[in-house]
Design an enzyme around this catalytic site. Sequence first.
Site, PDB file in Angstrom:
ATOM      1  N   GLU A 193      50.723  -9.806   1.807  1.00 24.83           N
ATOM      2  CA  GLU A 193      50.872 -10.304   0.432  1.00 24.83           C
ATOM      3  C   GLU A 193      50.530  -9.194  -0.562  1.00 24.83           C
ATOM      4  O   GLU A 193      49.467  -8.555  -0.454  1.00 24.83           O
ATOM      5  CB  GLU A 193      49.950 -11.526   0.211  1.00 24.83           C
ATOM      6  CG  GLU A 193      50.051 -12.084  -1.203  1.00 24.83           C
ATOM      7  CD  GLU A 193      49.464 -13.482  -1.369  1.00 24.83           C
ATOM      8  OE1 GLU A 193      49.070 -14.108  -0.369  1.00 24.83           O
ATOM      9  OE2 GLU A 193      49.419 -13.947  -2.527  1.00 24.83           O
ATOM     10  N   LYS A 233      47.442 -19.976  10.244  1.00 18.64           N
ATOM     11  CA  LYS A 233      47.402 -18.694   9.528  1.00 18.64           C
ATOM     12  C   LYS A 233      46.012 -18.510   8.949  1.00 18.64           C
ATOM     13  O   LYS A 233      45.417 -19.471   8.461  1.00 18.64           O
ATOM     14  CB  LYS A 233      48.445 -18.682   8.406  1.00 18.64           C
ATOM     15  CG  LYS A 233      48.345 -17.468   7.493  1.00 18.64           C
ATOM     16  CD  LYS A 233      49.560 -17.313   6.603  1.00 18.64           C
ATOM     17  CE  LYS A 233      49.522 -18.069   5.309  1.00 18.64           C
ATOM     18  NZ  LYS A 233      48.371 -17.748   4.430  1.00 18.64           N
ATOM     19  N   ASP A 238      47.809 -23.327   7.085  1.00 18.26           N
ATOM     20  CA  ASP A 238      46.760 -22.413   6.642  1.00 18.26           C
ATOM     21  C   ASP A 238      45.390 -22.921   7.066  1.00 18.26           C
ATOM     22  O   ASP A 238      45.115 -24.123   6.967  1.00 18.26           O
ATOM     23  CB  ASP A 238      46.767 -22.350   5.107  1.00 18.26           C
ATOM     24  CG  ASP A 238      47.203 -21.005   4.573  1.00 18.26           C
ATOM     25  OD1 ASP A 238      47.097 -19.995   5.300  1.00 18.26           O
ATOM     26  OD2 ASP A 238      47.654 -20.976   3.418  1.00 18.26           O
ATOM     27  N   GLU A 248      43.442 -15.651   6.626  1.00 19.89           N
ATOM     28  CA  GLU A 248      43.320 -14.438   5.815  1.00 19.89           C
ATOM     29  C   GLU A 248      42.243 -13.535   6.389  1.00 19.89           C
ATOM     30  O   GLU A 248      41.174 -14.012   6.778  1.00 19.89           O
ATOM     31  CB  GLU A 248      42.965 -14.806   4.363  1.00 19.89           C
ATOM     32  CG  GLU A 248      44.045 -15.617   3.680  1.00 19.89           C
ATOM     33  CD  GLU A 248      43.699 -15.984   2.231  1.00 19.89           C
ATOM     34  OE1 GLU A 248      42.712 -15.453   1.679  1.00 19.89           O
ATOM     35  OE2 GLU A 248      44.433 -16.808   1.656  1.00 19.89           O
ATOM     36  N   ASP A 287      47.540 -23.198   1.761  1.00 17.21           N
ATOM     37  CA  ASP A 287      46.431 -23.722   0.955  1.00 17.21           C
ATOM     38  C   ASP A 287      46.734 -23.526  -0.538  1.00 17.21           C
ATOM     39  O   ASP A 287      45.963 -23.958  -1.402  1.00 17.21           O
ATOM     40  CB  ASP A 287      45.079 -23.132   1.362  1.00 17.21           C
ATOM     41  CG  ASP A 287      44.993 -21.629   1.165  1.00 17.21           C
ATOM     42  OD1 ASP A 287      46.012 -21.002   0.789  1.00 17.21           O
ATOM     43  OD2 ASP A 287      43.900 -21.061   1.400  1.00 17.21           O
ATOM     44  N   SER A 288      47.900 -22.930  -0.843  1.00 18.50           N
ATOM     45  CA  SER A 288      48.400 -22.928  -2.225  1.00 18.50           C
ATOM     46  C   SER A 288      48.523 -24.354  -2.742  1.00 18.50           C
ATOM     47  O   SER A 288      48.627 -24.567  -3.951  1.00 18.50           O
ATOM     48  CB  SER A 288      49.762 -22.223  -2.303  1.00 18.50           C
ATOM     49  OG  SER A 288      50.658 -22.748  -1.346  1.00 18.50           O
TER      50      SER A 288
HETATM   51  O1  KIV Z   1      48.976 -20.638   0.675  1.00 20.67           O
HETATM   52  C1  KIV Z   1      50.098 -20.117   0.623  1.00 20.67           C
HETATM   53  O2  KIV Z   1      51.077 -20.692   0.142  1.00 20.67           O
HETATM   54  C2  KIV Z   1      50.246 -18.770   1.145  1.00 20.67           C
HETATM   55  C3  KIV Z   1      51.443 -18.019   0.706  1.00 20.67           C
HETATM   56  C4  KIV Z   1      51.216 -17.501  -0.655  1.00 20.67           C
HETATM   57  C5  KIV Z   1      51.795 -16.960   1.659  1.00 20.67           C
HETATM   58  O3  KIV Z   1      49.397 -18.289   1.837  1.00 20.67           O
END
Ligand code: KIV
Length: 271
Positions: free
Chosen positions: A187, A118, A89, A120, A50-51
Amino acid sequence: MTGTTRPPVTLATLRRMKREGERIAMLTAYDASFAARLDAAGVDVVLVGDSLGMVVQGQATTVPVTVDHMVYHTACVSRGAGAMLVMADMPFLSFRDPAHALDNAARLMQEGGAHMVKLEGGRDVLPVIEALAGNGIPVCGHIGLQPQSIHKLGAYRVQGRGPEAAEALREAARAVAAAGADLLLMECVPAALAAEITAQAAVPTIGIGAGPGCDGQVLVLYDLLGITPGPVPRFAADFLTGRDGGIAGALQAWVEAVKAGTFPGPEHAFQ
Ligand code: KIV
Protein backbone atom coordinates in the site's frame (compact mmCIF):
# COMPACT_ATOMS: atom_id res chain seq x y z
CA MET A 1 -27.17 -16.97 -2.49
CA THR A 2 -26.20 -18.42 -5.85
CA GLY A 3 -23.05 -17.25 -7.58
CA THR A 4 -21.53 -17.38 -11.03
CA THR A 5 -20.67 -20.72 -12.61
CA ARG A 6 -16.94 -20.01 -13.09
CA PRO A 7 -14.55 -22.31 -11.16
CA PRO A 8 -13.66 -21.18 -7.62
CA VAL A 9 -10.62 -18.92 -7.34
CA THR A 10 -7.98 -20.62 -5.17
CA LEU A 11 -4.36 -19.91 -4.23
CA ALA A 12 -3.35 -22.14 -7.14
CA THR A 13 -5.41 -19.90 -9.46
CA LEU A 14 -3.60 -16.80 -8.18
CA ARG A 15 -0.16 -18.43 -8.58
CA ARG A 16 -1.04 -19.46 -12.13
CA MET A 17 -2.20 -15.92 -12.88
CA LYS A 18 1.14 -14.51 -11.70
CA ARG A 19 3.04 -17.08 -13.80
CA GLU A 20 0.99 -16.31 -16.90
CA GLY A 21 0.89 -12.53 -16.42
CA GLU A 22 -2.90 -12.36 -15.94
CA ARG A 23 -3.65 -9.51 -13.54
CA ILE A 24 -5.59 -10.20 -10.34
CA ALA A 25 -8.64 -8.01 -9.61
CA MET A 26 -9.45 -7.62 -5.91
CA LEU A 27 -12.06 -5.33 -4.32
CA THR A 28 -13.41 -4.85 -0.84
CA ALA A 29 -16.98 -5.71 0.13
CA TYR A 30 -18.75 -5.78 3.46
CA ASP A 31 -22.10 -7.46 2.69
CA ALA A 32 -23.64 -10.25 0.60
CA SER A 33 -25.37 -8.10 -2.02
CA PHE A 34 -22.25 -6.19 -3.05
CA ALA A 35 -20.22 -9.42 -2.89
CA ALA A 36 -22.60 -11.00 -5.41
CA ARG A 37 -22.17 -7.97 -7.71
CA LEU A 38 -18.38 -8.31 -7.51
CA ASP A 39 -18.61 -12.01 -8.31
CA ALA A 40 -20.82 -11.31 -11.32
CA ALA A 41 -18.29 -8.72 -12.58
CA GLY A 42 -15.47 -11.30 -12.50
CA VAL A 43 -13.56 -10.02 -9.45
CA ASP A 44 -11.05 -12.68 -8.38
CA VAL A 45 -10.59 -11.91 -4.67
CA VAL A 46 -12.99 -10.14 -2.30
CA LEU A 47 -11.36 -8.45 0.68
CA VAL A 48 -13.43 -7.91 3.79
CA GLY A 49 -11.21 -5.00 4.78
CA ASP A 50 -11.05 -3.35 8.16
CA SER A 51 -11.66 -0.23 6.04
CA LEU A 52 -15.25 -1.07 7.01
CA GLY A 53 -14.51 0.88 10.18
CA MET A 54 -14.26 4.04 8.10
CA VAL A 55 -16.62 3.49 5.16
CA VAL A 56 -19.39 1.49 6.91
CA GLN A 57 -19.14 2.48 10.58
CA GLY A 58 -18.08 6.10 10.06
CA GLN A 59 -15.02 5.84 12.32
CA ALA A 60 -12.03 8.14 11.77
CA THR A 61 -9.56 5.22 11.50
CA THR A 62 -9.56 1.41 11.31
CA VAL A 63 -8.35 1.09 14.92
CA PRO A 64 -11.82 0.64 16.54
CA VAL A 65 -12.67 -2.39 14.36
CA THR A 66 -12.96 -5.60 16.41
CA VAL A 67 -12.74 -9.28 15.61
CA ASP A 68 -16.51 -9.57 16.17
CA HIS A 69 -17.14 -6.86 13.54
CA MET A 70 -14.85 -8.66 11.08
CA VAL A 71 -16.46 -12.06 11.71
CA TYR A 72 -19.95 -10.61 11.16
CA HIS A 73 -19.09 -8.86 7.88
CA THR A 74 -16.98 -11.77 6.61
CA ALA A 75 -19.93 -14.13 7.13
CA CYS A 76 -22.20 -11.71 5.23
CA VAL A 77 -19.74 -11.45 2.33
CA SER A 78 -19.11 -15.21 2.21
CA ARG A 79 -22.81 -15.83 1.53
CA GLY A 80 -22.62 -13.75 -1.66
CA ALA A 81 -19.05 -14.47 -2.72
CA GLY A 82 -19.76 -17.19 -5.30
CA ALA A 83 -16.48 -18.16 -6.98
CA MET A 84 -14.34 -15.44 -5.39
CA LEU A 85 -11.61 -16.18 -2.86
CA VAL A 86 -12.67 -14.53 0.41
CA MET A 87 -9.92 -12.70 2.30
CA ALA A 88 -10.58 -11.23 5.75
CA ASP A 89 -8.52 -8.57 7.48
CA MET A 90 -7.17 -9.29 10.95
CA PRO A 91 -8.03 -6.09 12.86
CA PHE A 92 -5.91 -3.98 15.20
CA LEU A 93 -4.12 -6.06 17.88
CA SER A 94 -5.95 -9.27 16.93
CA PHE A 95 -2.61 -10.83 15.88
CA ARG A 96 -0.35 -9.46 18.62
CA ASP A 97 1.14 -12.92 19.20
CA PRO A 98 0.76 -16.32 17.52
CA ALA A 99 -1.81 -17.60 20.04
CA HIS A 100 -4.19 -14.65 19.55
CA ALA A 101 -3.62 -14.75 15.79
CA LEU A 102 -4.49 -18.46 15.57
CA ASP A 103 -7.66 -18.07 17.68
CA ASN A 104 -8.86 -15.03 15.71
CA ALA A 105 -7.99 -16.47 12.28
CA ALA A 106 -9.91 -19.60 13.29
CA ARG A 107 -12.98 -17.46 13.99
CA LEU A 108 -12.67 -15.63 10.65
CA MET A 109 -12.47 -18.95 8.82
CA GLN A 110 -14.87 -21.11 10.85
CA GLU A 111 -17.58 -18.54 11.67
CA GLY A 112 -16.92 -16.08 8.82
CA GLY A 113 -16.11 -18.50 6.01
CA ALA A 114 -12.87 -16.71 5.01
CA HIS A 115 -10.41 -18.63 2.84
CA MET A 116 -7.47 -16.41 3.75
CA VAL A 117 -6.50 -13.75 6.30
CA LYS A 118 -4.54 -10.53 5.79
CA LEU A 119 -2.38 -8.84 8.37
CA GLU A 120 -0.37 -5.63 8.44
CA GLY A 121 3.34 -5.69 9.28
CA GLY A 122 6.83 -6.68 8.18
CA ARG A 123 9.61 -8.24 10.28
CA ASP A 124 7.57 -7.65 13.45
CA VAL A 125 4.89 -10.16 12.40
CA LEU A 126 7.07 -12.98 11.04
CA PRO A 127 6.43 -15.37 13.99
CA VAL A 128 2.70 -14.81 13.54
CA ILE A 129 2.85 -15.52 9.79
CA GLU A 130 4.89 -18.68 10.48
CA ALA A 131 2.35 -19.88 13.05
CA LEU A 132 -0.63 -19.25 10.76
CA ALA A 133 1.02 -20.78 7.70
CA GLY A 134 2.21 -23.74 9.79
CA ASN A 135 -1.40 -24.42 10.71
CA GLY A 136 -2.67 -24.43 7.14
CA ILE A 137 -4.04 -20.89 7.13
CA PRO A 138 -3.45 -18.93 3.91
CA VAL A 139 -1.94 -15.52 4.69
CA CYS A 140 -1.65 -12.25 2.81
CA GLY A 141 1.06 -9.96 4.18
CA HIS A 142 0.39 -6.19 4.06
CA ILE A 143 3.46 -3.93 3.84
CA GLY A 144 4.10 -0.30 2.95
CA LEU A 145 1.50 1.98 4.50
CA GLN A 146 -0.10 0.19 7.46
CA PRO A 147 -3.27 2.12 8.39
CA GLN A 148 -3.63 0.33 11.76
CA SER A 149 -0.44 2.17 12.84
CA ILE A 150 -1.86 5.61 12.00
CA HIS A 151 -1.44 6.95 15.53
CA LYS A 152 2.26 6.06 15.38
CA LEU A 153 2.72 7.28 11.79
CA GLY A 154 0.84 10.54 12.26
CA ALA A 155 -0.38 10.66 8.65
CA TYR A 156 -1.19 8.40 5.70
CA ARG A 157 2.04 8.79 3.68
CA VAL A 158 3.86 7.02 0.85
CA GLN A 159 6.32 4.47 2.28
CA GLY A 160 9.65 3.24 0.89
CA ARG A 161 10.96 6.55 -0.46
CA GLY A 162 14.74 6.97 -0.26
CA PRO A 163 17.40 4.22 -0.41
CA GLU A 164 17.15 3.04 3.20
CA ALA A 165 13.37 2.91 3.33
CA ALA A 166 13.29 1.18 -0.07
CA GLU A 167 15.76 -1.47 1.10
CA ALA A 168 13.74 -2.03 4.29
CA LEU A 169 10.65 -2.62 2.16
CA ARG A 170 12.48 -5.06 -0.16
CA GLU A 171 13.70 -6.92 2.90
CA ALA A 172 10.21 -6.97 4.47
CA ALA A 173 8.75 -8.39 1.24
CA ARG A 174 11.35 -11.17 1.12
CA ALA A 175 10.95 -12.01 4.81
CA VAL A 176 7.14 -12.06 4.78
CA ALA A 177 7.09 -14.44 1.80
CA ALA A 178 9.82 -16.62 3.32
CA ALA A 179 7.81 -16.85 6.57
CA GLY A 180 4.99 -18.48 4.61
CA ALA A 181 2.74 -15.71 3.27
CA ASP A 182 0.96 -16.74 0.06
CA LEU A 183 0.24 -13.21 -1.16
CA LEU A 184 1.75 -9.79 -0.54
CA LEU A 185 -0.21 -6.54 -0.52
CA MET A 186 1.71 -3.27 -0.92
CA GLU A 187 0.00 0.00 0.00
CA CYS A 188 1.28 3.47 -1.00
CA VAL A 189 4.66 2.41 -2.35
CA PRO A 190 6.54 4.14 -5.22
CA ALA A 191 5.57 2.44 -8.48
CA ALA A 192 9.10 1.51 -9.56
CA LEU A 193 9.89 -0.08 -6.19
CA ALA A 194 6.62 -2.06 -6.17
CA ALA A 195 7.35 -3.31 -9.71
CA GLU A 196 10.87 -4.37 -8.67
CA ILE A 197 9.56 -6.23 -5.59
CA THR A 198 6.89 -7.90 -7.75
CA ALA A 199 9.45 -9.09 -10.30
CA GLN A 200 11.49 -10.71 -7.52
CA ALA A 201 8.64 -12.00 -5.36
CA ALA A 202 7.95 -15.71 -5.18
CA VAL A 203 4.28 -14.96 -4.41
CA PRO A 204 1.71 -12.79 -6.23
CA THR A 205 1.63 -9.12 -5.21
CA ILE A 206 -1.42 -6.86 -4.99
CA GLY A 207 -1.04 -3.09 -5.08
CA ILE A 208 -3.06 -0.16 -3.80
CA GLY A 209 -1.34 3.10 -4.60
CA ALA A 210 1.62 1.01 -5.75
CA GLY A 211 1.48 1.54 -9.51
CA PRO A 212 0.66 -0.79 -12.40
CA GLY A 213 3.64 -3.15 -11.97
CA CYS A 214 2.03 -5.37 -9.31
CA ASP A 215 0.47 -8.76 -10.12
CA GLY A 216 -2.94 -7.41 -9.11
CA GLN A 217 -4.82 -4.37 -7.84
CA VAL A 218 -7.20 -3.68 -4.98
CA LEU A 219 -9.44 -0.73 -4.19
CA VAL A 220 -11.95 0.10 -1.49
CA LEU A 221 -15.33 -0.50 -3.16
CA TYR A 222 -16.87 2.74 -1.88
CA ASP A 223 -13.99 4.75 -3.40
CA LEU A 224 -14.60 3.05 -6.76
CA LEU A 225 -18.31 3.90 -6.52
CA GLY A 226 -17.56 7.48 -5.49
CA ILE A 227 -19.59 7.24 -2.26
CA THR A 228 -16.84 7.53 0.36
CA PRO A 229 -17.56 10.76 2.28
CA GLY A 230 -14.80 13.36 2.39
CA PRO A 231 -11.47 13.39 0.58
CA VAL A 232 -10.38 10.15 -1.12
CA PRO A 233 -6.78 9.05 -1.62
CA ARG A 234 -5.06 9.97 -4.87
CA PHE A 235 -4.80 6.29 -5.89
CA ALA A 236 -8.60 5.86 -5.83
CA ALA A 237 -10.81 6.34 -8.88
CA ASP A 238 -14.57 6.81 -9.27
CA PHE A 239 -15.71 4.36 -11.98
CA LEU A 240 -19.44 5.04 -11.49
CA THR A 241 -19.99 8.76 -12.09
CA GLY A 242 -20.63 9.57 -15.74
CA ARG A 243 -20.65 5.95 -16.91
CA ASP A 244 -23.59 3.93 -18.30
CA GLY A 245 -24.56 0.63 -16.70
CA GLY A 246 -24.87 1.62 -13.05
CA ILE A 247 -22.98 -0.33 -10.40
CA ALA A 248 -22.62 -3.45 -12.56
CA GLY A 249 -21.13 -1.31 -15.36
CA ALA A 250 -18.69 0.41 -13.00
CA LEU A 251 -17.48 -2.91 -11.58
CA GLN A 252 -17.14 -4.46 -15.02
CA ALA A 253 -15.20 -1.45 -16.31
CA TRP A 254 -12.81 -1.53 -13.35
CA VAL A 255 -12.15 -5.28 -13.72
CA GLU A 256 -11.51 -4.78 -17.45
CA ALA A 257 -9.15 -1.85 -16.77
CA VAL A 258 -7.17 -3.89 -14.23
CA LYS A 259 -6.95 -6.91 -16.54
CA ALA A 260 -5.86 -4.68 -19.45
CA GLY A 261 -3.29 -2.85 -17.30
CA THR A 262 -4.90 0.54 -17.88
CA PHE A 263 -5.73 0.98 -14.17
CA PRO A 264 -3.93 2.39 -12.27
CA GLY A 265 -2.77 5.20 -14.54
CA PRO A 266 0.16 7.50 -13.75
CA GLU A 267 -2.24 9.91 -11.99
CA HIS A 268 -2.99 7.19 -9.40
CA ALA A 269 0.64 6.21 -8.75
CA PHE A 270 3.51 7.64 -6.69
CA GLN A 271 7.14 8.20 -7.76
O1 KIV B 1 -8.98 -2.54 4.83
C1 KIV B 1 -8.83 -2.45 3.60
O2 KIV B 1 -9.76 -2.19 2.83
C2 KIV B 1 -7.49 -2.65 3.07
C3 KIV B 1 -7.24 -2.13 1.71
C4 KIV B 1 -7.04 -0.67 1.77
C5 KIV B 1 -6.12 -2.83 1.06
O3 KIV B 1 -6.64 -3.14 3.74
